[in-house]
Design an enzyme around this catalytic site. Sequence first.
Site, PDB file in Angstrom:
ATOM      1  CG  ASP A  15      -1.993  -1.124   1.161  1.00 46.69           C
ATOM      2  OD1 ASP A  15      -1.881  -1.987   0.264  1.00 46.69           O
ATOM      3  OD2 ASP A  15      -2.892  -1.154   2.011  1.00 46.69           O
ATOM      4  CE  LYS A 101      -4.312  -4.110   1.438  1.00 41.98           C
ATOM      5  NZ  LYS A 101      -4.979  -2.919   1.984  1.00 41.98           N
ATOM      6  CB  CYS A 140      -2.116  -2.841   5.257  1.00 42.97           C
ATOM      7  SG  CYS A 140      -3.852  -2.361   5.078  1.00 42.97           S
TER       8      CYS A 140
HETATM    9  C1  VGL Z   1      -4.625   0.943   5.728  1.00 45.96           C
HETATM   10  C2  VGL Z   1      -6.016   2.122   7.111  1.00 45.96           C
HETATM   11  C3  VGL Z   1      -7.068   1.975   6.236  1.00 45.96           C
HETATM   12  C4  VGL Z   1      -3.247   0.409   5.452  1.00 45.96           C
HETATM   13  C5  VGL Z   1      -5.660   0.770   4.848  1.00 45.96           C
HETATM   14  O1  VGL Z   1      -2.901   0.230   4.267  1.00 45.96           O
HETATM   15  O2  VGL Z   1      -2.490   0.162   6.431  1.00 45.96           O
HETATM   16  N1  VGL Z   1      -4.812   1.607   6.874  1.00 45.96           N
HETATM   17  N2  VGL Z   1      -6.867   1.286   5.101  1.00 45.96           N
END
Ligand code: VGL
Length: 193
Positions: A15, A101, A140
């Site tokens: 991410d 995802k 994540c």
């Molecule tokens: C994430 C918060 C909300 C991440 C994803 O990638 O860690 N954190 N969505």
Amino acid sequence: MSVSLAKGDALVIIDVQNDFLPGGSLAVPRGDGVVPVLNRYIAAFQSKGLPVFATRDWHPADHCSFRARGGTWPPHCVAGTPGAKFSPELMLPANAAIVSKAAAADQDAYSGFGGTDLNQLLRQAGVARVLVGGLATDYCVLNTIRDAVGLGYTVFLLADAVRAVNVQPGDGLKAEREMLGLGARPITLQDLN
Ligand code: VGL
Ligand code: ZN
């Protein structure tokens, strides 16, 4: 610790998207610091012909994790928007496998394995060891590493290539302790040879 990259190893980048970087809608403090470090891991994998996987949060505009729907977060990583793009400075190889995802409105996934084909892709590629870095340590990265350990992979946490949201102070450190407790081994660039 010293790690020799070899067949069966994969780099898994979590991410590294604009919304999680400074200026983004859910900016991780100093999140941009992971990018140059990850670029060096990418170069090391590429020089050995080893595979790179990159996950991305890929939400619909009405995703259940957004505050408007009673969730925790401001809108972020809405599929197809600039905020959902990978950092333009991240040197992803052209053949990197992209894993999206939490792409359905009523399903959230902090783990790269959650509702994706990441496990099948890794198995097909003959992967036994995963080196995991990216954003965010306490969401994540943590959940991906939990699942990777549970699925039987040997897991390395790229300790110099993760940053935490730290909704509560110390969340990132707590997450790192949990990952190490599960058996993930912390490494930094210096450990690669
Ligand atoms: C994430 C918060 C909300 C991440 C994803 O990638 O860690 N954190 N969505
Ligand atoms: Zn999200």
